[in-house]
Design an enzyme around this catalytic site. Sequence first.
Site, PDB file in Angstrom:
ATOM      1  N   ASP A 236       0.715  -1.216  -0.037  1.00  0.00           N
ATOM      2  CA  ASP A 236      -0.107   0.170   0.257  1.00  0.00           C
ATOM      3  C   ASP A 236       1.222   1.052   0.206  1.00  0.00           C
ATOM      4  O   ASP A 236       0.420   2.613  -0.902  1.00  0.00           O
ATOM      5  CB  ASP A 236      -0.520   0.107   0.985  1.00  0.00           C
ATOM      6  N   ARG A 316      -6.044  12.603  10.831  1.00  0.00           N
ATOM      7  CA  ARG A 316      -5.389  11.167  11.532  1.00  0.00           C
ATOM      8  C   ARG A 316      -4.170  10.832  12.536  1.00  0.00           C
ATOM      9  O   ARG A 316      -3.169  10.083  11.766  1.00  0.00           O
ATOM     10  CB  ARG A 316      -5.314   9.963  10.560  1.00  0.00           C
TER      11      ARG A 316
END
Length: 439
Positions: A236, A316
Amino acid sequence: MTEVNKNCFLLFFFVSFVVIIPTLHANIAEYDDYWKQRAAQAEKDNHEAYNPDPEEVTNSFNTHVNKALDGANSTRRQLGKYKGPCVATNPIDRCWRCDPEWYKHRKRLTKCVLGFGHKTIGGKKGKYYVVTDSSDDDMVNPKPGTLRHAVIQKKPLWIVFARSMVIRLNQELIMTGHKTIDGRGANVRIAYGAGITLQFVKNVIIHNIHIHNIVAGSGGTIRDSVDHVGFRTPSDGDGISIFGSSKIWIDHVSMSSCQDGLIDAIMGSTAITISNCHFTHHNEVMLFGASDSFSGDKIMQITVAFNHFGRGLVQRMPRCRWGFVHVVNNDYTHWLMYAIGGSSSPTIISQGNRFIAPPNVAAKEVTKRDYAAQGVWQNWIWRSQGDLMMNGAFFVQSGAPLKTHGFSKKQLIKSKPGTYVRRLTRFSGTVSCRMGRPC
Protein backbone atom coordinates in the site's frame (compact mmCIF):
# COMPACT_ATOMS: atom_id res chain seq x y z
CA MET A 1 -17.89 -16.98 35.06
CA THR A 2 -14.88 -14.83 34.18
CA GLU A 3 -13.25 -17.75 32.35
CA VAL A 4 -16.45 -18.47 30.44
CA ASN A 5 -16.70 -14.84 29.32
CA LYS A 6 -13.08 -14.83 28.25
CA ASN A 7 -13.54 -18.00 26.20
CA CYS A 8 -16.64 -16.55 24.55
CA PHE A 9 -14.70 -13.40 23.63
CA LEU A 10 -11.87 -15.43 22.15
CA LEU A 11 -14.33 -17.47 20.09
CA PHE A 12 -16.01 -14.27 18.89
CA PHE A 13 -12.65 -12.78 17.90
CA PHE A 14 -11.65 -15.91 16.01
CA VAL A 15 -14.94 -16.04 14.09
CA SER A 16 -14.60 -12.33 13.22
CA PHE A 17 -11.06 -12.92 12.05
CA VAL A 18 -12.05 -15.85 9.83
CA VAL A 19 -14.91 -13.90 8.29
CA ILE A 20 -12.87 -10.86 7.30
CA ILE A 21 -9.47 -12.34 6.56
CA PRO A 22 -10.21 -13.38 2.95
CA THR A 23 -10.43 -9.69 2.05
CA LEU A 24 -7.66 -8.37 4.30
CA HIS A 25 -4.61 -10.57 3.69
CA ALA A 26 -2.20 -7.63 3.77
CA ASN A 27 -0.82 -8.43 0.33
CA ILE A 28 -0.52 -12.22 0.77
CA ALA A 29 -1.51 -13.56 -2.64
CA GLU A 30 -1.51 -17.21 -1.53
CA TYR A 31 -2.65 -17.87 2.02
CA ASP A 32 -0.74 -21.14 2.33
CA ASP A 33 -0.01 -23.38 5.33
CA TYR A 34 2.96 -21.25 6.36
CA TRP A 35 0.88 -18.07 6.63
CA LYS A 36 -2.04 -19.92 8.26
CA GLN A 37 0.30 -21.21 10.95
CA ARG A 38 1.90 -17.79 11.40
CA ALA A 39 -1.54 -16.15 11.68
CA ALA A 40 -2.77 -18.67 14.23
CA GLN A 41 0.30 -18.18 16.42
CA ALA A 42 -0.01 -14.40 16.15
CA GLU A 43 -3.66 -14.50 17.17
CA LYS A 44 -2.68 -16.47 20.29
CA ASP A 45 0.17 -14.08 21.06
CA ASN A 46 -2.04 -11.02 20.60
CA HIS A 47 -4.59 -12.29 23.09
CA GLU A 48 -1.86 -13.04 25.61
CA ALA A 49 -0.61 -9.47 25.19
CA TYR A 50 -4.11 -7.97 25.56
CA ASN A 51 -5.10 -6.59 28.96
CA PRO A 52 -8.82 -7.11 29.69
CA ASP A 53 -9.07 -3.89 31.73
CA PRO A 54 -7.46 -1.17 29.60
CA GLU A 55 -9.32 1.68 31.32
CA GLU A 56 -7.12 1.18 34.35
CA VAL A 57 -4.06 2.16 32.31
CA THR A 58 -5.02 5.81 32.51
CA ASN A 59 -4.33 6.29 36.22
CA SER A 60 -0.76 5.26 37.03
CA PHE A 61 2.90 6.07 36.43
CA ASN A 62 2.90 9.71 37.39
CA THR A 63 6.25 9.37 39.14
CA HIS A 64 8.10 8.49 35.92
CA VAL A 65 7.32 11.78 34.21
CA ASN A 66 8.02 13.72 37.42
CA LYS A 67 11.41 12.07 37.83
CA ALA A 68 12.29 12.83 34.23
CA LEU A 69 11.85 16.52 34.99
CA ASP A 70 13.56 16.50 38.39
CA GLY A 71 16.84 18.34 38.54
CA ALA A 72 16.14 20.35 35.40
CA ASN A 73 14.59 23.74 34.98
CA SER A 74 11.28 22.62 33.48
CA THR A 75 10.07 26.19 33.09
CA ARG A 76 13.09 27.37 31.08
CA ARG A 77 12.30 28.46 27.54
CA GLN A 78 14.45 26.56 25.06
CA LEU A 79 14.22 28.18 21.65
CA GLY A 80 16.11 27.00 18.58
CA LYS A 81 18.36 23.97 18.31
CA TYR A 82 19.56 22.70 21.68
CA LYS A 83 23.36 22.56 21.92
CA GLY A 84 23.90 22.04 25.63
CA PRO A 85 24.66 18.89 27.64
CA CYS A 86 22.33 15.90 27.34
CA VAL A 87 18.97 16.53 29.00
CA ALA A 88 16.51 13.65 29.09
CA THR A 89 13.13 15.30 29.37
CA ASN A 90 10.76 12.34 29.53
CA PRO A 91 10.85 8.99 31.34
CA ILE A 92 11.66 6.87 28.28
CA ASP A 93 14.66 9.00 27.32
CA ARG A 94 15.78 9.33 30.92
CA CYS A 95 16.33 5.58 30.93
CA TRP A 96 19.06 5.54 28.26
CA ARG A 97 19.88 8.74 26.34
CA CYS A 98 22.47 10.40 28.53
CA ASP A 99 24.73 7.37 28.91
CA PRO A 100 27.98 8.12 26.99
CA GLU A 101 28.60 4.36 26.69
CA TRP A 102 25.20 3.52 25.20
CA TYR A 103 26.92 1.63 22.36
CA LYS A 104 28.45 -0.88 24.80
CA HIS A 105 25.06 -1.96 26.10
CA ARG A 106 22.53 -1.20 23.39
CA LYS A 107 20.14 -3.85 24.65
CA ARG A 108 19.46 -1.91 27.84
CA LEU A 109 17.05 0.03 25.66
CA THR A 110 14.50 -2.73 26.26
CA LYS A 111 14.21 -1.63 29.89
CA CYS A 112 12.99 1.78 28.81
CA VAL A 113 9.74 1.13 26.94
CA LEU A 114 6.54 2.22 28.68
CA GLY A 115 2.87 2.14 27.81
CA PHE A 116 0.98 -0.77 26.32
CA GLY A 117 4.11 -2.01 24.54
CA HIS A 118 6.10 -2.19 27.78
CA LYS A 119 6.82 -5.92 27.50
CA THR A 120 8.47 -5.57 24.08
CA ILE A 121 12.02 -6.93 24.06
CA GLY A 122 12.72 -7.04 20.34
CA GLY A 123 15.94 -8.93 19.63
CA LYS A 124 17.29 -8.71 23.18
CA LYS A 125 17.90 -12.46 23.43
CA GLY A 126 19.78 -12.68 20.15
CA LYS A 127 23.13 -11.79 18.64
CA TYR A 128 24.07 -8.54 16.96
CA TYR A 129 23.71 -8.36 13.20
CA VAL A 130 25.61 -5.59 11.41
CA VAL A 131 24.08 -4.28 8.19
CA THR A 132 26.99 -3.46 5.87
CA ASP A 133 25.21 -3.32 2.50
CA SER A 134 22.46 -0.82 1.66
CA SER A 135 21.34 -2.66 -1.48
CA ASP A 136 18.03 -4.50 -1.85
CA ASP A 137 18.38 -6.23 -5.20
CA ASP A 138 17.31 -9.84 -4.64
CA MET A 139 13.84 -10.43 -3.17
CA VAL A 140 14.14 -14.24 -3.14
CA ASN A 141 17.71 -14.72 -1.93
CA PRO A 142 18.67 -11.57 0.00
CA LYS A 143 22.37 -10.91 0.18
CA PRO A 144 23.99 -11.43 3.62
CA GLY A 145 24.79 -8.07 5.18
CA THR A 146 21.60 -6.43 3.88
CA LEU A 147 18.68 -5.36 6.03
CA ARG A 148 16.34 -7.73 4.18
CA HIS A 149 18.61 -10.67 4.96
CA ALA A 150 18.72 -9.67 8.63
CA VAL A 151 14.97 -9.34 9.25
CA ILE A 152 14.00 -12.76 7.85
CA GLN A 153 16.30 -14.78 10.12
CA LYS A 154 14.68 -17.28 12.49
CA LYS A 155 16.45 -16.34 15.69
CA PRO A 156 16.22 -13.07 17.63
CA LEU A 157 18.60 -10.40 16.33
CA TRP A 158 19.67 -6.92 17.37
CA ILE A 159 20.28 -5.23 14.01
CA VAL A 160 22.73 -2.30 13.81
CA PHE A 161 24.38 -0.46 10.93
CA ALA A 162 28.06 -0.24 10.00
CA ARG A 163 27.68 3.28 8.65
CA SER A 164 25.13 5.84 7.54
CA MET A 165 23.10 4.68 4.56
CA VAL A 166 19.96 5.19 2.50
CA ILE A 167 18.09 1.93 1.88
CA ARG A 168 15.66 1.90 -1.03
CA LEU A 169 13.48 -1.15 -0.59
CA ASN A 170 12.37 -2.63 -3.90
CA GLN A 171 9.47 -4.40 -2.16
CA GLU A 172 7.95 -4.25 1.32
CA LEU A 173 10.36 -5.39 4.04
CA ILE A 174 8.60 -8.37 5.64
CA MET A 175 9.99 -8.89 9.13
CA THR A 176 9.98 -11.92 11.37
CA GLY A 177 9.52 -11.52 15.12
CA HIS A 178 12.04 -10.90 17.89
CA LYS A 179 14.00 -8.27 15.99
CA THR A 180 15.34 -4.82 16.83
CA ILE A 181 16.29 -2.33 14.11
CA ASP A 182 18.62 0.05 15.98
CA GLY A 183 19.87 3.01 13.95
CA ARG A 184 21.88 4.66 16.72
CA GLY A 185 25.38 5.64 15.67
CA ALA A 186 24.46 6.12 12.01
CA ASN A 187 22.10 8.17 9.87
CA VAL A 188 19.86 5.43 8.49
CA ARG A 189 17.11 6.25 6.02
CA ILE A 190 14.54 3.93 4.52
CA ALA A 191 13.38 6.04 1.61
CA TYR A 192 12.25 6.25 -2.03
CA GLY A 193 10.98 2.67 -2.08
CA ALA A 194 8.64 0.35 -0.17
CA GLY A 195 8.07 0.37 3.61
CA ILE A 196 8.24 -2.03 6.56
CA THR A 197 5.64 -4.76 7.17
CA LEU A 198 5.11 -6.37 10.58
CA GLN A 199 2.65 -9.15 9.79
CA PHE A 200 1.70 -11.82 12.34
CA VAL A 201 4.80 -11.22 14.47
CA LYS A 202 5.64 -10.19 18.02
CA ASN A 203 8.51 -8.43 19.75
CA VAL A 204 9.75 -5.87 17.26
CA ILE A 205 11.54 -2.60 18.08
CA ILE A 206 12.20 0.05 15.43
CA HIS A 207 14.45 2.76 16.82
CA ASN A 208 16.21 5.91 15.61
CA ILE A 209 15.78 5.72 11.83
CA HIS A 210 14.27 8.00 9.18
CA ILE A 211 11.40 6.67 7.05
CA HIS A 212 10.26 8.94 4.24
CA ASN A 213 9.11 9.11 0.61
CA ILE A 214 7.71 5.58 0.75
CA VAL A 215 5.86 4.30 -2.31
CA ALA A 216 3.77 1.22 -3.02
CA GLY A 217 5.65 -1.91 -3.99
CA SER A 218 4.63 -3.75 -7.16
CA GLY A 219 4.39 -7.13 -5.44
CA GLY A 220 5.81 -10.41 -6.66
CA THR A 221 7.79 -13.28 -5.20
CA ILE A 222 9.41 -12.26 -1.92
CA ARG A 223 11.19 -14.27 0.76
CA ASP A 224 9.42 -13.61 4.07
CA SER A 225 11.45 -16.04 6.20
CA VAL A 226 14.46 -18.30 5.84
CA ASP A 227 12.21 -21.24 4.98
CA HIS A 228 9.44 -19.61 2.96
CA VAL A 229 9.00 -17.67 -0.27
CA GLY A 230 5.59 -16.38 -1.23
CA PHE A 231 3.84 -14.27 -3.81
CA ARG A 232 2.71 -10.84 -2.63
CA THR A 233 0.21 -8.47 -4.16
CA PRO A 234 1.21 -4.77 -4.41
CA SER A 235 1.90 -3.13 -1.04
CA ASP A 236 0.00 0.00 0.00
CA GLY A 237 2.86 2.41 0.55
CA ASP A 238 2.68 2.59 4.36
CA GLY A 239 5.82 3.62 6.21
CA ILE A 240 5.23 0.95 8.87
CA SER A 241 2.35 -1.50 8.53
CA ILE A 242 1.44 -3.47 11.68
CA PHE A 243 -0.92 -6.34 10.84
CA GLY A 244 -2.09 -8.89 13.43
CA SER A 245 0.99 -8.28 15.57
CA SER A 246 1.78 -7.54 19.22
CA LYS A 247 4.53 -6.19 21.48
CA ILE A 248 5.70 -3.50 19.07
CA TRP A 249 7.71 -0.40 20.04
CA ILE A 250 8.43 2.42 17.58
CA ASP A 251 10.69 5.05 19.17
CA HIS A 252 12.65 8.10 17.95
CA VAL A 253 11.63 7.56 14.33
CA SER A 254 11.26 10.51 11.95
CA MET A 255 8.57 9.93 9.31
CA SER A 256 7.16 11.89 6.39
CA SER A 257 5.72 11.68 2.88
CA CYS A 258 4.51 8.11 2.49
CA GLN A 259 2.11 7.10 -0.28
CA ASP A 260 -0.45 5.72 2.20
CA GLY A 261 -0.19 6.01 5.99
CA LEU A 262 2.87 6.70 8.10
CA ILE A 263 1.91 4.01 10.65
CA ASP A 264 -1.06 1.62 10.35
CA ALA A 265 -2.00 -0.91 13.06
CA ILE A 266 -4.82 -3.26 12.07
CA MET A 267 -6.29 -6.77 12.32
CA GLY A 268 -6.11 -7.34 16.06
CA SER A 269 -2.69 -5.76 16.61
CA THR A 270 -2.13 -4.81 20.24
CA ALA A 271 0.44 -4.03 22.96
CA ILE A 272 1.98 -1.18 20.95
CA THR A 273 3.87 1.95 22.01
CA ILE A 274 4.70 4.77 19.59
CA SER A 275 6.94 7.28 21.33
CA ASN A 276 9.36 10.15 20.74
CA CYS A 277 8.66 10.25 17.00
CA HIS A 278 8.48 13.27 14.71
CA PHE A 279 5.84 13.28 11.98
CA THR A 280 5.74 15.85 9.16
CA HIS A 281 4.39 16.46 5.63
CA HIS A 282 1.71 13.84 5.33
CA ASN A 283 -2.05 13.53 4.92
CA GLU A 284 -3.32 10.42 6.75
CA VAL A 285 -0.79 9.99 9.55
CA MET A 286 -1.87 6.98 11.63
CA LEU A 287 -4.71 4.47 11.24
CA PHE A 288 -5.57 2.16 14.13
CA GLY A 289 -8.16 -0.36 12.96
CA ALA A 290 -8.93 -0.68 9.26
CA SER A 291 -12.59 -1.68 9.16
CA ASP A 292 -15.82 -0.79 10.97
CA SER A 293 -16.91 -4.39 10.33
CA PHE A 294 -13.94 -6.04 12.07
CA SER A 295 -14.71 -6.03 15.78
CA GLY A 296 -11.62 -8.19 16.37
CA ASP A 297 -9.81 -4.88 16.81
CA LYS A 298 -11.47 -4.53 20.21
CA ILE A 299 -8.28 -6.01 21.68
CA MET A 300 -6.18 -3.21 20.18
CA GLN A 301 -4.33 -1.23 22.88
CA ILE A 302 -1.89 1.48 21.81
CA THR A 303 0.06 4.19 23.62
CA VAL A 304 1.00 7.34 21.67
CA ALA A 305 3.41 9.35 23.84
CA PHE A 306 5.93 12.21 23.62
CA ASN A 307 5.59 12.58 19.83
CA HIS A 308 5.65 15.80 17.82
CA PHE A 309 3.01 16.13 15.11
CA GLY A 310 4.62 18.86 13.06
CA ARG A 311 4.51 20.71 9.76
CA GLY A 312 2.42 19.67 6.80
CA LEU A 313 0.08 17.21 8.53
CA VAL A 314 -3.59 16.98 7.62
CA GLN A 315 -5.46 14.36 9.70
CA ARG A 316 -5.44 11.01 11.55
CA MET A 317 -3.13 11.61 14.51
CA PRO A 318 -4.49 8.97 15.02
CA ARG A 319 -7.80 7.77 13.52
CA CYS A 320 -9.08 4.89 15.65
CA ARG A 321 -11.62 2.05 15.52
CA TRP A 322 -12.78 -0.31 18.27
CA GLY A 323 -9.73 -0.36 20.55
CA PHE A 324 -8.24 1.61 23.43
CA VAL A 325 -5.77 4.39 22.65
CA HIS A 326 -3.90 6.44 25.25
CA VAL A 327 -2.65 9.71 23.74
CA VAL A 328 -0.34 11.33 26.27
CA ASN A 329 1.98 14.37 26.30
CA ASN A 330 2.22 14.82 22.54
CA ASP A 331 2.75 18.15 20.79
CA TYR A 332 0.22 18.89 18.05
CA THR A 333 1.52 22.01 16.35
CA HIS A 334 -0.01 21.50 12.90
CA TRP A 335 -3.09 19.96 11.31
CA LEU A 336 -5.38 21.03 8.48
CA MET A 337 -8.57 19.01 9.13
CA TYR A 338 -8.48 17.49 12.64
CA ALA A 339 -6.05 15.80 15.01
CA ILE A 340 -7.77 12.78 16.60
CA GLY A 341 -10.69 10.91 15.07
CA GLY A 342 -12.45 7.60 14.91
CA SER A 343 -15.48 5.41 14.46
CA SER A 344 -16.89 2.14 15.84
CA SER A 345 -16.74 3.18 19.50
CA PRO A 346 -13.02 3.34 20.27
CA THR A 347 -11.89 4.52 23.69
CA ILE A 348 -9.56 7.51 23.38
CA ILE A 349 -7.94 9.03 26.45
CA SER A 350 -6.15 12.31 25.73
CA GLN A 351 -3.97 13.56 28.58
CA GLY A 352 -1.50 16.40 28.83
CA ASN A 353 -1.21 17.11 25.11
CA ARG A 354 -0.73 20.52 23.50
CA PHE A 355 -3.10 21.28 20.64
CA ILE A 356 -2.41 24.38 18.54
CA ALA A 357 -5.32 24.81 16.12
CA PRO A 358 -4.78 26.03 12.54
CA PRO A 359 -5.99 29.48 11.45
CA ASN A 360 -8.96 27.97 9.61
CA VAL A 361 -12.00 28.60 11.81
CA ALA A 362 -13.62 25.41 10.50
CA ALA A 363 -10.73 23.23 11.71
CA LYS A 364 -10.43 24.27 15.36
CA GLU A 365 -11.98 21.06 16.69
CA VAL A 366 -9.34 18.51 17.73
CA THR A 367 -11.74 15.58 17.36
CA LYS A 368 -13.72 14.06 14.50
CA ARG A 369 -16.26 11.25 14.76
CA ASP A 370 -17.29 9.33 11.65
CA TYR A 371 -20.31 7.30 10.58
CA ALA A 372 -22.38 7.79 13.74
CA ALA A 373 -25.07 10.17 14.92
CA GLN A 374 -24.57 12.11 18.15
CA GLY A 375 -27.00 9.80 19.90
CA VAL A 376 -24.54 6.99 19.23
CA TRP A 377 -21.13 8.63 19.63
CA GLN A 378 -22.06 10.44 22.83
CA ASN A 379 -21.55 7.07 24.57
CA TRP A 380 -18.04 6.59 23.17
CA ILE A 381 -15.41 7.28 25.84
CA TRP A 382 -13.33 10.16 24.49
CA ARG A 383 -11.91 12.13 27.41
CA SER A 384 -9.50 15.03 27.71
CA GLN A 385 -7.50 15.71 30.89
CA GLY A 386 -4.86 18.38 31.33
CA ASP A 387 -4.66 19.14 27.61
CA LEU A 388 -3.48 22.61 26.62
CA MET A 389 -5.75 24.13 23.97
CA MET A 390 -4.29 27.01 21.95
CA ASN A 391 -5.43 29.24 19.09
CA GLY A 392 -9.07 28.24 19.61
CA ALA A 393 -8.55 24.46 19.69
CA PHE A 394 -11.27 22.47 21.46
CA PHE A 395 -11.84 18.79 22.26
CA VAL A 396 -15.40 17.45 22.20
CA GLN A 397 -15.61 14.92 25.04
CA SER A 398 -18.07 12.06 25.29
CA GLY A 399 -18.81 8.97 27.36
CA ALA A 400 -18.36 8.31 31.05
CA PRO A 401 -15.79 10.23 33.11
CA LEU A 402 -12.53 8.46 33.85
CA LYS A 403 -12.45 6.21 36.88
CA THR A 404 -9.76 5.55 39.47
CA HIS A 405 -8.00 2.26 38.86
CA GLY A 406 -4.73 0.61 39.80
CA PHE A 407 -3.04 -0.45 36.58
CA SER A 408 0.60 -1.41 36.22
CA LYS A 409 2.91 1.60 36.36
CA LYS A 410 4.61 0.46 33.17
CA GLN A 411 1.35 0.27 31.28
CA LEU A 412 0.35 3.82 32.05
CA ILE A 413 2.35 6.87 31.26
CA LYS A 414 0.46 9.36 33.38
CA SER A 415 0.66 12.81 31.93
CA LYS A 416 2.13 16.05 33.03
CA PRO A 417 -0.04 19.07 32.15
CA GLY A 418 0.02 20.21 28.54
CA THR A 419 2.15 23.18 29.49
CA TYR A 420 5.11 20.76 29.86
CA VAL A 421 4.76 19.24 26.40
CA ARG A 422 7.25 21.38 24.53
CA ARG A 423 9.95 20.21 26.89
CA LEU A 424 8.84 16.57 27.01
CA THR A 425 8.91 16.30 23.21
CA ARG A 426 11.93 18.48 22.57
CA PHE A 427 14.08 15.62 21.28
CA SER A 428 11.42 13.83 19.24
CA GLY A 429 12.49 12.12 16.03
CA THR A 430 15.91 10.69 15.38
CA VAL A 431 18.72 11.78 17.68
CA SER A 432 22.43 12.02 16.90
CA CYS A 433 24.44 9.30 18.64
CA ARG A 434 28.24 9.10 18.59
CA MET A 435 30.37 6.59 20.43
CA GLY A 436 31.66 8.01 23.68
CA ARG A 437 28.99 10.72 23.83
CA PRO A 438 25.42 10.80 25.07
CA CYS A 439 22.78 10.75 22.34
